[in-house]
Design a protein around this motif. Structure first.
Motif, PDB file in Angstrom:
ATOM      1  N   GLU A 138       8.379 -37.267 -40.820  1.00  0.00           N
ATOM      2  CA  GLU A 138       7.453 -37.495 -40.097  1.00  0.00           C
ATOM      3  C   GLU A 138       7.518 -38.835 -38.984  1.00  0.00           C
ATOM      4  O   GLU A 138       7.343 -38.681 -37.757  1.00  0.00           O
ATOM      5  CB  GLU A 138       6.043 -37.717 -40.410  1.00  0.00           C
ATOM      6  CG  GLU A 138       5.563 -36.190 -41.065  1.00  0.00           C
ATOM      7  CD  GLU A 138       4.299 -36.283 -41.859  1.00  0.00           C
ATOM      8  OE1 GLU A 138       3.829 -37.355 -42.277  1.00  0.00           O
ATOM      9  OE2 GLU A 138       3.861 -35.280 -41.557  1.00  0.00           O
ATOM     10  N   GLY A 139       7.906 -39.833 -39.579  1.00  0.00           N
ATOM     11  CA  GLY A 139       8.290 -41.028 -38.756  1.00  0.00           C
ATOM     12  C   GLY A 139       9.392 -40.829 -37.773  1.00  0.00           C
ATOM     13  O   GLY A 139       9.374 -41.453 -36.766  1.00  0.00           O
ATOM     14  N   VAL A 140      10.458 -40.129 -38.094  1.00  0.00           N
ATOM     15  CA  VAL A 140      11.497 -39.940 -37.175  1.00  0.00           C
ATOM     16  C   VAL A 140      10.962 -38.906 -36.197  1.00  0.00           C
ATOM     17  O   VAL A 140      11.349 -39.165 -34.892  1.00  0.00           O
ATOM     18  CB  VAL A 140      12.713 -38.902 -37.813  1.00  0.00           C
ATOM     19  CG1 VAL A 140      13.576 -38.461 -36.945  1.00  0.00           C
ATOM     20  CG2 VAL A 140      13.386 -39.834 -38.890  1.00  0.00           C
ATOM     21  N   ILE A 141      10.146 -37.908 -36.158  1.00  0.00           N
ATOM     22  CA  ILE A 141       9.448 -37.299 -35.183  1.00  0.00           C
ATOM     23  C   ILE A 141       8.523 -38.043 -34.238  1.00  0.00           C
ATOM     24  O   ILE A 141       8.757 -38.003 -33.031  1.00  0.00           O
ATOM     25  CB  ILE A 141       8.456 -36.127 -35.888  1.00  0.00           C
ATOM     26  CG1 ILE A 141       9.362 -35.021 -36.478  1.00  0.00           C
ATOM     27  CG2 ILE A 141       7.916 -35.315 -34.841  1.00  0.00           C
ATOM     28  CD1 ILE A 141       8.603 -34.113 -37.411  1.00  0.00           C
ATOM     29  N   GLU A 142       7.757 -38.910 -34.956  1.00  0.00           N
ATOM     30  CA  GLU A 142       6.919 -39.799 -34.210  1.00  0.00           C
ATOM     31  C   GLU A 142       7.631 -40.858 -33.402  1.00  0.00           C
ATOM     32  O   GLU A 142       7.384 -40.945 -32.068  1.00  0.00           O
ATOM     33  CB  GLU A 142       5.939 -40.337 -34.956  1.00  0.00           C
ATOM     34  CG  GLU A 142       4.952 -39.407 -35.516  1.00  0.00           C
ATOM     35  CD  GLU A 142       4.228 -40.147 -36.827  1.00  0.00           C
ATOM     36  OE1 GLU A 142       4.127 -41.346 -36.872  1.00  0.00           O
ATOM     37  OE2 GLU A 142       3.505 -39.326 -37.359  1.00  0.00           O
ATOM     38  N   HIS A 143       8.600 -41.538 -34.063  1.00  0.00           N
ATOM     39  CA  HIS A 143       9.546 -42.297 -33.450  1.00  0.00           C
ATOM     40  C   HIS A 143      10.239 -41.821 -32.015  1.00  0.00           C
ATOM     41  O   HIS A 143      10.303 -42.183 -31.164  1.00  0.00           O
ATOM     42  CB  HIS A 143      10.458 -43.093 -34.389  1.00  0.00           C
ATOM     43  CG  HIS A 143      11.334 -44.297 -33.809  1.00  0.00           C
ATOM     44  ND1 HIS A 143      12.626 -44.311 -34.346  1.00  0.00           N
ATOM     45  CD2 HIS A 143      11.138 -45.148 -33.136  1.00  0.00           C
ATOM     46  CE1 HIS A 143      13.105 -45.296 -33.778  1.00  0.00           C
ATOM     47  NE2 HIS A 143      12.169 -45.942 -33.036  1.00  0.00           N
TER      48      HIS A 143
END
Length: 152
Positions: A127-132
């Motif tokens: 999810e962090g990859v998506i948000e970033h």
């Protein structure tokens, strides 16, 4: 999760009405490396996201996280169309590999600790990859608009 990754990186329009591939595929190397004030270049932002995709793919495969934030913007100089095209190709290949890897994960993997407890779960990191990625996609989209206006 894999579909959400593909949306932001490769082919989606739902959240941002664009994606990385759409924003970078038609740029030439001069546009990609053009500096607007003190903003990062599109090439630097593309390298930055690819740095994390590549590093996390390696971590998925070998169980070791061997990347560091301090190196995530160390883009080697791009001085030709070939250099830019190579970065774009690496980015697109890693984006597809990353989405495919996530797609093949067993459901229980998402709740497991990623490498070390301090990093949280696989789900948190994906999810962090998506948000970033969305954060920097917004920057790329705005910079591209400034470049197109500046070059026209």
């Amino acid at each position: 999760m894999a579909n959400r990754l593909r949306e932001v990186l490769l082919n989606g329009h739902w959240i941002a009405n664009t994606n990385y591939k759409e924003q970078i595929i038609d740029l030439n190397w001069q546009q990609a490396t053009q500096r607007i004030a003190d903003l990062n270049t599109i090439a630097a932002l593309t390298y930055h996201i690819n740095y994390y995709l590549d590093g996390l793919l390696n971590a998925f495969e070998n169980g070791k996280l061997e990347i560091s934030d301090r190196y995530s913007f160390e883009l080697p100089p791009i001085t030709s169309e070939k250099g830019w095209n190579e970065l774009v190709a690496k980015f697109l290949a890693n984006a597809e590999r990353f989405a495919n890897k996530v797609e093949r994960m067993e459901d229980d993997t998402f709740d497991r600790i990623f490498i070390d407890e301090k990093y949280g779960t696989y789900l948190r990191n994906i999810e962090g990859v998506i948000e970033h990625s969305y954060y920097h996609l917004g920057q790329i989209t705005l910079i591209k608009k400034l470049i197109v206006v500046d070059i026209s």
